[in-house]
Design a protein around this motif. Sequence first.
Motif, mmCIF file in Angstrom:
data_model
loop_
_atom_site.group_PDB
_atom_site.id
_atom_site.type_symbol
_atom_site.label_atom_id
_atom_site.label_comp_id
_atom_site.label_asym_id
_atom_site.label_seq_id
_atom_site.Cartn_x
_atom_site.Cartn_y
_atom_site.Cartn_z
ATOM 1 N N PHE A 91 0.835 -1.211 0.000
ATOM 2 C CA PHE A 91 0.000 0.000 0.000
ATOM 3 C C PHE A 91 0.865 1.255 0.000
ATOM 4 O O PHE A 91 0.539 2.251 -0.651
ATOM 5 N N MET A 92 1.964 1.221 0.750
ATOM 6 C CA MET A 92 2.840 2.391 0.864
ATOM 7 C C MET A 92 3.576 2.709 -0.427
ATOM 8 O O MET A 92 4.139 3.806 -0.566
ATOM 9 N N CYS A 93 3.567 1.783 -1.351
ATOM 10 C CA CYS A 93 4.211 2.047 -2.644
ATOM 11 C C CYS A 93 3.490 3.158 -3.404
ATOM 12 O O CYS A 93 4.106 3.870 -4.214
ATOM 13 N N ILE A 94 2.184 3.329 -3.153
ATOM 14 C CA ILE A 94 1.407 4.385 -3.826
ATOM 15 C C ILE A 94 1.919 5.774 -3.421
ATOM 16 O O ILE A 94 2.276 6.588 -4.290
ATOM 17 N N PRO A 95 1.989 6.101 -2.124
ATOM 18 C CA PRO A 95 2.550 7.414 -1.757
ATOM 19 C C PRO A 95 4.042 7.522 -2.069
ATOM 20 O O PRO A 95 4.525 8.628 -2.347
ATOM 21 N N ALA A 96 4.762 6.397 -2.001
ATOM 22 C CA ALA A 96 6.183 6.438 -2.351
ATOM 23 C C ALA A 96 6.363 6.840 -3.818
ATOM 24 O O ALA A 96 7.246 7.646 -4.150
ATOM 25 N N LEU A 97 5.521 6.300 -4.684
ATOM 26 C CA LEU A 97 5.553 6.667 -6.100
ATOM 27 C C LEU A 97 5.192 8.144 -6.274
ATOM 28 O O LEU A 97 5.784 8.850 -7.107
ATOM 29 N N THR A 98 4.244 8.622 -5.472
ATOM 30 C CA THR A 98 3.869 10.039 -5.507
ATOM 31 C C THR A 98 5.052 10.917 -5.129
ATOM 32 O O THR A 98 5.321 11.940 -5.774
ATOM 33 N N ALA A 99 5.777 10.509 -4.075
ATOM 34 C CA ALA A 99 6.966 11.266 -3.648
ATOM 35 C C ALA A 99 8.035 11.273 -4.731
ATOM 36 O O ALA A 99 8.722 12.281 -4.942
ATOM 37 N N LEU A 100 8.148 10.159 -5.440
ATOM 38 C CA LEU A 100 9.134 10.059 -6.518
ATOM 39 C C LEU A 100 8.758 10.974 -7.684
ATOM 40 O O LEU A 100 9.611 11.681 -8.237
ATOM 41 N N ILE A 101 7.466 10.987 -8.039
ATOM 42 C CA ILE A 101 6.995 11.813 -9.160
ATOM 43 C C ILE A 101 7.214 13.295 -8.874
ATOM 44 O O ILE A 101 7.636 14.056 -9.761
ATOM 45 N N TYR A 102 6.960 13.703 -7.634
ATOM 46 C CA TYR A 102 7.074 15.120 -7.281
ATOM 47 C C TYR A 102 8.425 15.464 -6.647
ATOM 48 O O TYR A 102 8.588 16.569 -6.100
ATOM 49 N N SER A 103 9.368 14.531 -6.712
ATOM 50 C CA SER A 103 10.747 14.750 -6.231
ATOM 51 C C SER A 103 10.774 15.258 -4.785
ATOM 52 O O SER A 103 11.451 16.237 -4.452
ATOM 53 N N GLU A 104 10.047 14.587 -3.914
ATOM 54 C CA GLU A 104 9.978 14.981 -2.510
ATOM 55 C C GLU A 104 11.033 14.263 -1.681
ATOM 56 O O GLU A 104 11.338 13.081 -1.923
#
Length: 477
Positions: free
Chosen positions: A20-33
């Motif tokens: 499940f945490m891969c979803i926000p992790a991918l979001t962080a990767l997309i937005y370079s957080e």
Amino acid sequence: MNFKMIRYTIGFILIFEALFMCIPALTALIYSERAIWSWLICITLCLITGKLLALKKPQNTTLYAKEGYLIVALSWIVLSLFGAFPFIISGAIPSFIDALFETVSGFTTTGSSILSDVESLPRSMLMWRSFSHWVGGMGVLVFIIAFLPLSGGNNMHLMKAESTGPSVNKIVPRVKKTALILYTIYFSFTIVEFILLLFGGLDAFEAINIAFATAGTGGFAIHNNSLGDYSSYLQIVITVFMLLFSINFGSYFLLFTGKIKESFNCEVRCFLLIFITAVSCISINIYNMYGNLGEAIRNSAFTVSSIISTTGFSTVDFDKWPEFSQTIVVLVMFTGSCAGSTAGGIKISRILILIKGISKELLSMIHPNQIKKITIDKKTIEHETVRSVNVYIVCYLLIFTASIIIVSFEDYDLITNFTAVASNLNNVGPGLAKVGPTCNFGFLSVPTKLVLIFDMLAGRLELYPMLILFNRHTWKK
């Protein structure tokens, strides 16, 4: 007590939480957080712990009702504890209790928040808040039942312990297939809403967040004023979908298989009647505030839909409405929606059974020798179900009363205390006064937050799994 099987199942829960945490992790990767490191750490932690717990499958995989309730309660607690770590590690919510409160509020689809400025959070954290609603809406264990290596009646014990309503029935003979059908409907509705929100002008990130929060009837928004700035089109779309997700998903299965009459059952009809009545009464009552009947109806329909579905979105500050309208809002907060939906509250089916039970008792006093059975949709309600509903209502009132007494030590006004407990036990989110739709729960003390955390979990899990944790007989082998 099969403790090895409990350990094994919780291990699987943590493995799925890592996924499940891969979803926000991918979001962080997309937005370079920078928060990406927090997600990688938490994913690794969940995977390692989960793998260790599920490393060896027990020879005895049998689960009885007691294990089912215990697994559900412990799974949701563990899920929330590990789910809070990203907030803490990233520094988004440094306090452990606050992070736990926010996470429990997410998974239980309550939507109460301790944050005063949600817009300051990294996008990955916003995604985690909303996605936790979607995961918790239909039920975490219901989701993994299709993949969990169990068989026979084991899955049914887990499904009964986690699903909402006085009784749980399989819509097809196999429990795993039932879970798959429910999630197919759930996923499909979410996608349709997402597309309609895109048509309304939202970008993909905001649309998927709102779709997740609506589907789980959770209510976490990504703006400080919730949905106050959304267009009429967007508000209408969200109003409709909050109602759709408040109806028993088994009814949709019946509808899609051509059983239209069976799908539009007594509970659904009563739910829609309550909604229409509440909207009509509030619209008339607040008409002078807006001077426009259309706007009054739109605001009342959105608010009633948000509260009765226990979503908790807001477009207006209903804390400023007349007392009559506020009273209706609080009443529908308790009724909730249909059993087998993603919504919270007592549930319409329980209220129907309770009312019919009272009618039966009154008739028995008048005609002692007459035998009368309680029926809904021409089906006899078994005595065991009636007894279970009565016990549930008593437990509900006891927990509600105890929570208010403890929270009252905060020395805030009664409306704040009452609606704070009511909104969290019913998984609604906003209350009135100091916990109204424009406020948050961050000012409360740690003991009060812990009480409300328990209430959120108890409300989402229908009381019994959480209460069983405190029964000494539960832990005997």
